[in-house]
Write an enzyme that holds these catalytic residues in place. Sequence first.
Site, short mmCIF file in Angstrom:
data_model
loop_
_atom_site.label_atom_id
_atom_site.label_comp_id
_atom_site.label_asym_id
_atom_site.label_seq_id
_atom_site.Cartn_x
_atom_site.Cartn_y
_atom_site.Cartn_z
N HIS A 35 42.53 76.03 56.88
CA HIS A 35 42.76 75.00 55.86
C HIS A 35 43.16 73.68 56.50
O HIS A 35 42.63 72.62 56.14
CB HIS A 35 43.86 75.48 54.90
CG HIS A 35 44.40 74.42 54.00
ND1 HIS A 35 43.89 74.17 52.74
CD2 HIS A 35 45.40 73.53 54.18
CE1 HIS A 35 44.56 73.17 52.20
NE2 HIS A 35 45.49 72.77 53.03
N GLU A 36 44.09 73.72 57.45
CA GLU A 36 44.56 72.49 58.07
C GLU A 36 43.45 71.83 58.90
O GLU A 36 43.31 70.60 58.88
CB GLU A 36 45.78 72.78 58.95
CG GLU A 36 46.99 73.31 58.19
CD GLU A 36 47.46 72.38 57.08
OE1 GLU A 36 47.26 71.16 57.19
OE2 GLU A 36 48.02 72.89 56.08
N HIS A 61 41.11 69.84 56.75
CA HIS A 61 41.51 68.46 56.46
C HIS A 61 40.92 67.51 57.51
O HIS A 61 40.48 66.40 57.19
CB HIS A 61 43.02 68.33 56.48
CG HIS A 61 43.70 68.80 55.22
ND1 HIS A 61 43.39 68.33 53.97
CD2 HIS A 61 44.71 69.70 55.04
CE1 HIS A 61 44.17 68.91 53.06
NE2 HIS A 61 44.97 69.76 53.69
N GLU A 76 43.27 69.07 48.94
CA GLU A 76 43.77 70.43 49.20
C GLU A 76 42.73 71.48 48.82
O GLU A 76 42.50 72.44 49.56
CB GLU A 76 45.07 70.65 48.43
CG GLU A 76 46.24 69.81 48.90
CD GLU A 76 46.60 70.07 50.35
OE1 GLU A 76 46.52 71.23 50.79
OE2 GLU A 76 46.96 69.11 51.05
#
Length: 266
Positions: free
Chosen positions: A127-128, A131, A190
């Site tokens: 997920h990070e 980004h 997100e």
Amino acid sequence: MKLKFTLSAAVAAALALSACATSPTGRNQVLLFSDSQLSEMGAQAFSGMKEELKVSTRPVQNTYVECIANAITAQVPTSVFDGQWEVVVFDDEQVNAFALPGGKIGVYTGLLGVAENQHQLAAVIGHEVGHVIAEHGNERMSQSTLMNMGTQAAGQVLAANEVPQSGPIMAAIGLGMQVGVQLPFSRTHESEADEIGLQLMAKSGFDPRQSVNLWQNMEAASGGNSPMEFLSTHPAPQTRIADLRANMSPALADYQATNNRPNCKQ
């Protein structure tokens, strides 16, 4: 960085850039900063964090996190970053992790108590890194730059026309922008990072179904005290879980198609 162009020129430049900037999920983006600028900012921020926070010295813990991060970053396009990613474990109770432009990943030890296995930690790291792939940092800074310029211009118009009670009006403009634009936009980031991260972890050989378990753990760890979704920069856990399940079929197909099967042990 000093911006030497006028508001109208900035808006024109942003619109021109947005026409050719598209996120990995097909969403139009406004990107005002270069990759080199973002990488330099990321490196500076990471260096400062390593000086301010305690870095874990536990070899097994560090090896475990690096094993997962290396599997994830092996799937990152070289157009995003073509060097060696730097992974640091911070000895801190925060249940969090982050990735920065320029190949930087930080994981807080508090997260290791909530992410129960390599698959769940891979969901967070994926997920990070998502980004970074989607250039959300660039997009957020670009949007903030344009919004600040717009707010300053509105203030000048109010002052020039001697509008009474301009202070409360400007405060209302700021609140309206925050709730109406900034926070929902962050929730979009997100959700987009969740989708990209799900693909990353699956292609890396981590079970994408564990991403749902992770967010169930996150919700339990919060004690049900998650902030109201409308005024939060993050989707509510149940919304997040529903979105992950909606994107699970293609992720499972990627997981079953790959021969990658990391064996990262804590």
